[in-house]
Design an enzyme around this catalytic site. Structure first.
Site, PDB file in Angstrom:
ATOM      1  N   TYR A   1       0.834  -1.205   0.000  1.00 45.62           N
ATOM      2  CA  TYR A   1       0.000   0.000   0.000  1.00 45.62           C
ATOM      3  C   TYR A   1       0.868   1.255   0.000  1.00 45.62           C
ATOM      4  O   TYR A   1       1.770   1.395   0.833  1.00 45.62           O
ATOM      5  CB  TYR A   1      -0.901   0.006   1.232  1.00 45.62           C
TER       6      TYR A   1
ATOM      7  N   ASP B   1       9.047   4.795   0.644  1.00 44.25           N
ATOM      8  CA  ASP B   1       7.842   5.208   1.349  1.00 44.25           C
ATOM      9  C   ASP B   1       8.054   4.981   2.844  1.00 44.25           C
ATOM     10  O   ASP B   1       8.048   3.847   3.324  1.00 44.25           O
ATOM     11  CB  ASP B   1       6.651   4.390   0.838  1.00 44.25           C
TER      12      ASP B   1
ATOM     13  N   LYS C   1       1.928  11.018   8.409  1.00 45.14           N
ATOM     14  CA  LYS C   1       1.612  10.475   9.737  1.00 45.14           C
ATOM     15  C   LYS C   1       2.226  11.310  10.862  1.00 45.14           C
ATOM     16  O   LYS C   1       1.779  12.401  11.138  1.00 45.14           O
ATOM     17  CB  LYS C   1       2.061   9.017   9.833  1.00 45.14           C
TER      18      LYS C   1
END
Length: 438
Positions: free
Chosen positions: A146, A246, A273
């Site tokens: 993801y 990522d 985040k």
């Protein structure tokens, strides 16, 4: 006290209201669970209190964005002061410079930063940057990993034995994905050195970037192997492609992120985040030679990138306070709690003969409904029965007073204690010993 999933609960009433004005009754699909979601009222440190007054240990923390839990006093006070001075401006602020300086001080590859508003945006921007830098159209990503809600990044996110092929096929995630998208995404098997190098070299002249996560959440946070990342670094340099790492989730694993902990050397890194301190945020960080694609000073840059709320001072303030609090000692303690949880829950499963396991990386974990060794997407792939097993466990833990994802994922926060983790382990043990209704 009325508790979820009682039909007379306030959560049920709110869900019924939501059904009238929101597709499916909710805006975010990840917090969904049968028969309706729990609605939050407030958060206090490591705990979330729902609208019916039930207090639960929050092992999700808004899917990894609240590393200091809910309403940390230092973050709240700093944000309160900033909101009093203004929440957003057309003009740049000192706060964005300060957060950028803090981020750039954390990893060797971080020489400059470009902010945005989410991890999905960060990945989108990094892919666009790689295409602008190289003049090539295609990206490479690992099967089942993801990288946010973007057509290119979602390719082969949930492929299955029915369509995944021998070498991974490029499968669109949502309905209506144009063939041009899947044509421009090359999918490789995570941690398979030989097969991945062969696939990459077969498309070398068209590849703009290789997009990787060092410990993908959908794969149970299994770590990237040293031979695999060594091959990726070597091949991307040889073919002139950009290596994008990522770190939207894994940046929490070390003060310098997973790249520092595991020795990865990316050209660009996507962040989000925890760098926003609980507020919407995203960023692309990288070496100056790659980040210059965003530089406007000689006219229109190779990649124009802006946004109304990009680098707003509230997010920048919260992010700076959060990262300042997140030192080596805080991360080491959090990672130790992660090890305690994984070891304890696996022991509880073994004691009860529950057919499951917990895997993890740092302070992130995932429960599987099987015991097969996980090294990539296919080895971790769960059958419908195994998926239902985890969902049943999550349902039972919600009633017991613990909040994890129905996929089995969880992310710890610094306010948590060993006693909190032990209570969770005890609850898991009680639930699996009693048996699960699937």
């Amino acid at each position: 006290m009325i508790n979820w999933p009682d039909a007379a609960s306030r959560s049920r009433a709110l869900y019924d209201r939501g059904l009238k004005v929101l597709p499916g009754g909710i805006t975010r699909t990840l917090p969904w669970q049968e028969p309706f979601p729990v609605y939050a009222a407030r958060g206090e440190g490591a705990y979330v209190i729902d609208v019916d007054g039930t207090r639960r240990l929050d092992l999700l923390n808004n899917f990894a964005s609240l590393i200091h839990g809910h309403a940390h006093p230092a973050v709240v006070e700093a944000v309160r002061r900033q909101v009093g001075n203004g929440s957003a401006f057309t003009l740049p602020t000192e706060q964005e410079v300060a957060l950028a300086e803090t981020i750039c001080g954390r990893a060797e590859s971080f020489e400059q930063v470009r902010f945005c508003n989410s991890g999905s945006e960060a990945v989108m921007s990094a892919i666009k940057a790689a295409r602008a830098i190289t003049g090539r159209p295609k990206i490479v990503k690992a099967e089942g990993v993801y990288h946010g809600a973007y057509d290119y990044a979602e390719v082969s996110l949930d492929s299955s034995p029915a369509n995944w092929g021998n070498d991974p096929n490029s499968i669109g995630y949502s309905k209506g994905v144009p063939k041009g998208v899947t044509d421009d995404v090359i999918v490789i098997p995570f941690n398979d050195v030989e097969a991945s190098e062969r696939v990459i070299r077969a498309n070398a002249g068209d590849i703009a970037a290789v997009l990787l996560d060092a410990a993908p959440s959908y794969l149970g946070f299994v770590q990237i192997s040293k031979p695999f990342i060594a091959m990726i670094e070597r091949v991307t340099r040889e073919i002139g492609a950009v290596l994008i790492l990522d770190e939207v989730i894994t940046f929490r694993s070390h003060t310098g992120g997973a790249q520092t902990l595991l020795g990865v050397n990316p050209d660009l890194t996507t962040l989000a985040k925890i760098i926003g301190g609980g507020f919407p945020v995203g960023a692309v960080a990288g070496r100056r030679e790659f980040m210059r694609i965003y530089d406007h000073r000689e006219g229109k840059p190779g990649l124009p990138w802006s946004g109304t709320f990009t680098a707003n001072p509230v997010t920048m303030t919260a992010g700076k306070v959060t990262l300042d609090l997140l030192d080596h000692a805080a991360i080491d303690r959090l990672n130790q709690l992660g090890d305690r949880l994984i070891d304890g829950v696996n022991a509880a499963f073994a004691k009860s003969s529950f057919p499951g396991q917990v895997t993890g990386f740092g302070s992130s974990f995932m429960i599987f409904g099987h015991t097969r060794s996980v090294s990539d997407y296919r080895s971790g792939y769960s059958t419908p029965e195994e998926t239902r097993r985890v969902a049943a466990l999550q349902h039972a833990l919600t009633i017991e007073g613990f909040h994890i994802a129905r996929t089995g994922k969880g992310f710890l926060s610094t306010p948590m204690t060993e006693a909190d983790i032990d209570r969770f382990i005890d609850a898991v043990s009680r639930v699996v010993d009693a048996g699960l209704e699937m």
